[in-house]
Scaffold this active site. Structure first.
Site: not given
Length: 334
Positions: A114, A218
């Protein structure tokens, strides 16, 4: 059930269809029970994750009350989501995993990627990339349970080349699944994901942890793009979609097709209804986070900007339904 048995259950169907397993990424204020059920209605992935949750808050006498909503699993959810935990203390994780096992969770994922500044100041999330010793303590604490413990991370903190030491460290943990977001923390989402490194990461996995499933995250917007990556990079086992779901709630469809405004509005009504059910159960809920989803359903519609602005000005689900009624009666064409 062993860690490998749990993931075998998830991956067997994907393997029989000659594809990777697909998952919806854990996203703060997004992947709660309500939205998971919306995605399941549109087209479900193989795996869901919860919003990321602070391990300390799971058993903290005060903070645990605030986790009630984010950890809620509706009885109709199948499969159950994997709970993602963040933090930096071994004891916190040991206590948390014991509690979530009692709550019916069947698997745990550790957040080591994160990029949020508040999480980093807590020496958690992607900050663990700079502190292997703390990362090891987190892993050891989480493993004080029989539940499968997987890991999600980024390539590095500041530099891409950090993956050359960080990923081997994680692979040597022999976790059942390692999910890699193909950017660094500093890159955030400002640059394209580093797909050029996938084959090298697959090779690392094959050498250090051949039984670990490798999941890629991603810039993957839908099932078709995920399948293309899978075909171009043999050895990838899983595909995780995050922001793509905001472009298309049907992102996991194997056969892409056009969806009408009527279908999208029906899905929005479904989310509003589920939200009302959620609040009626006495679980804390706030309307404002619901507004972030409105753009999903009006994208591409005639007068989309005006519709979105009107939806964003609503204060209740009934207000939002009134806007939908207006759309369906062609009120925006007047």
């Amino acid at each position: 059930m062993t860690q490998s048995e749990y993931w075998n259950r998830i991956t067997n169907k994907a393997k029989s269809e000659d594809r990777p397993f697909f998952s919806l990424a854990p996203m703060e204020a997004v992947t709660g029970s309500v939205f998971r059920r919306v995605v399941a209605k549109a087209c479900a992935p193989d795996v869901f994750y919860t919003e990321f949750t602070n391990a300390l808050s799971i058993t903290h006498p005060i903070a645990k009350k605030t986790t009630k909503g984010r950890l809620y699993i509706d009885p109709l959810e199948n499969p159950k989501p994997i709970i993602q935990l963040w933090g930096n203390n071994k004891e916190d994780f040991a206590k948390a995993v014991a509690e979530v096992e009692k709550d019916g969770y069947e698997a745990i994922d550790l957040n080591m990627g994160c990029p949020d500044i508040a999480v980093i100041k807590n020496h958690s999330g992607s900050d663990l990339i700079r502190h292997f010793d703390t990362a090891q303590e987190v892993i050891d604490g989480a493993r004080e349970t029989d539940l499968p413990v997987t890991i999600k991370t980024r390539l590095g903190y500041s530099e891409v080349d950090e993956y050359k030491t960080w990923l081997p460290f994680l692979l040597k943990q022999q976790a059942p699944v390692l999910t890699v977001h193909l950017r660094t923390r500093e890159e955030m989402s400002k640059v394209p994901a580093h797909y050029e490194l996938i084959d090298e990461i697959v090779k690392m996995r094959d050498e250090l942890a051949p039984d670990t499933l490798l999941q890629i995250n991603g810039d993957i917007m839908d099932y078709q793009q995920g399948m293309q990556l899978y075909k171009e990079h043999p050895g990838v086992d899983g595909i995780m979609i995050g922001r793509g779901i905001f472009q298309n709630p049907f992102a996991f469809e194997k056969e892409p097709k056009e969806h009408s405004s009527e279908e999208l509005l029906e899905l929005l009504r479904y989310q509003l209804d589920l939200y009302d059910e959620f609040v009626a159960k006495g679980i804390p809920g706030h309307f404002a986070p619901l507004q972030r989803f409105f753009k999903i359903y009006v994208r591409g519609m005639k007068h989309a900007a005006e519709i979105r602005n009107d939806l964003m000005s609503t204060k209740t689900t009934d207000d939002a339904r009134a806007i939908i009624d207006k759309i369906e009666s062609n009120g925006y064409d007047n």
